[in-house]
Scaffold this motif. Structure first.
Motif, PDB file in Angstrom:
ATOM      1  N   GLU A  66      40.877  43.851  32.080  1.00 33.57           N
ATOM      2  CA  GLU A  66      41.592  42.338  31.757  1.00 33.57           C
ATOM      3  C   GLU A  66      42.920  42.922  31.493  1.00 33.57           C
ATOM      4  O   GLU A  66      43.453  43.674  31.365  1.00 33.57           O
ATOM      5  N   ARG A  68      46.519  40.943  31.109  1.00 36.75           N
ATOM      6  CA  ARG A  68      46.612  39.432  29.816  1.00 36.75           C
ATOM      7  C   ARG A  68      48.841  39.675  30.025  1.00 36.75           C
ATOM      8  O   ARG A  68      48.918  40.928  29.950  1.00 36.75           O
ATOM      9  N   GLY A  71      49.096  37.342  26.126  1.00 34.08           N
ATOM     10  CA  GLY A  71      47.628  37.246  25.255  1.00 34.08           C
ATOM     11  C   GLY A  71      47.178  36.350  26.349  1.00 34.08           C
ATOM     12  O   GLY A  71      45.935  35.691  25.581  1.00 34.08           O
ATOM     13  N   HIS A  72      47.621  35.607  27.102  1.00 33.11           N
ATOM     14  CA  HIS A  72      46.711  35.082  27.809  1.00 33.11           C
ATOM     15  C   HIS A  72      46.236  35.765  29.432  1.00 33.11           C
ATOM     16  O   HIS A  72      46.933  36.116  29.776  1.00 33.11           O
ATOM     17  N   PRO A  73      44.904  36.220  29.578  1.00 33.02           N
ATOM     18  CA  PRO A  73      44.420  36.735  30.684  1.00 33.02           C
ATOM     19  C   PRO A  73      45.326  36.271  31.968  1.00 33.02           C
ATOM     20  O   PRO A  73      45.393  34.604  32.462  1.00 33.02           O
TER      21      PRO A  73
END
Length: 273
Positions: A66, A68, A71-73
């Motif tokens: 993943e 990010r 903090g957001h994918p």
């Protein structure tokens, strides 16, 4: 007075896996980049540095893991997707068009059209405005060796071409600038100019990832050093924690720091005001 360093990485990769048939280029690679820092990525040949950077720049899609941002994918499945996310990459090949002028190279793929029907219908380019904007971008980075944005790139030295590529990345990279071996083919004086340029990009507020084999350069400009080995991060250290000899020993597997790898937080000096 220094601000409290942020605790959330601006750009974070977790458990990235990339296989090419039976060859594993990345075997669960991690990376953390904090606001306002220069992160050097080092590793021996075959360590997975290029594959890691290609995943972050959208040139390669990882098989697992993943990425990010704040903090957001995010899914960076193409270079345009990475650029749309604010990530600009200066590749070792520079990807400049030698026959075009400096302004045209800075705005390559993002050309400014003339106002009105000439731009909308006839797609005529506003060369004057692009040269004005190119001059402004070069001045903001302190690039004084280039005086004429209308000069053809093929007439520039290697260091000047690097400056054009960096100016393009800094102009359009709103979040992160990635530089792959920025001083590899340069002499001492031009390398010094490019290192100063990287520091100015960071000082303008853009965090920078630098891939380099040049340990003196790494120790001079990096706030943190990400050490890649056999497709994974084995440690992340600060230049004041370990000597150059120790970092090279970790990189080659002759020395282990700890398990799991040490990942110091964002440097207060880089993150502070």
């Amino acid at each position: 007075m220094s601000e409290t360093p942020p605790t959330t990485p601006l750009l974070q990769a977790t458990g990235l896996v990339k296989r090419y048939g039976s060859v594993t280029a990345l075997g669960g690679a991690d990376l953390d980049l904090y606001p306002g820092e220069i992160l050097a990525v080092i590793g021996d040949n075959g360590a997975g540095k290029s594959s890691l950077i290609k995943c972050l720049s959208g040139a390669v899609v990882p098989d697992a893991g993943e990425i990010r941002i704040d903090g957001h994918p995010v899914r960076l499945d193409t270079p345009p997707a990475a650029r749309a996310a604010g990530i600009e990459t200066v590749h070792q090949s520079l990807a400049v068009a030698p026959s075009l002028d400096i302004a045209a190279n800075i705005f390559l793929g993002r050309e400014i059209r003339r106002p009105g029907v000439l731009g909308r219908v006839f797609r005529s380019l506003d060369h004057g405005r692009m040269r004005e904007e190119a001059r402004r971008h070069l001045d903001s980075l302190g690039v004084m060796t280039i005086q004429n944005p209308g000069q053809a790139v093929e007439t520039l030295s290697g260091g000047q071409r690097q400056a054009v590529a960096v100016a393009r990345a800094a102009a359009f990279g709103s979040r992160v600038v990635i530089m792959d071996e920025p001083t590899a083919a340069l002499g001492v004086r031009e390398s010094r100019a490019v290192l100063d340029l990287i520091l100015r990009v960071r000082d303008r507020g853009l965090p920078v990832i630098v891939i380099s084999h040049n340990m003196p350069h790494v120790f001079e400009i990096a706030d943190r050093i990400h050490i890649q080995r056999l497709g994974r991060r084995v440690a992340c250290v600060t230049p004041d924690q370990y000597s150059m000899t120790e970092v090279v020993a970790v990189m080659t597997g002759a020395m282990a720091i700890d398990d799991p790898p040490a990942v110091p937080g964002p440097p207060a000096a880089a993150a502070g005001g």
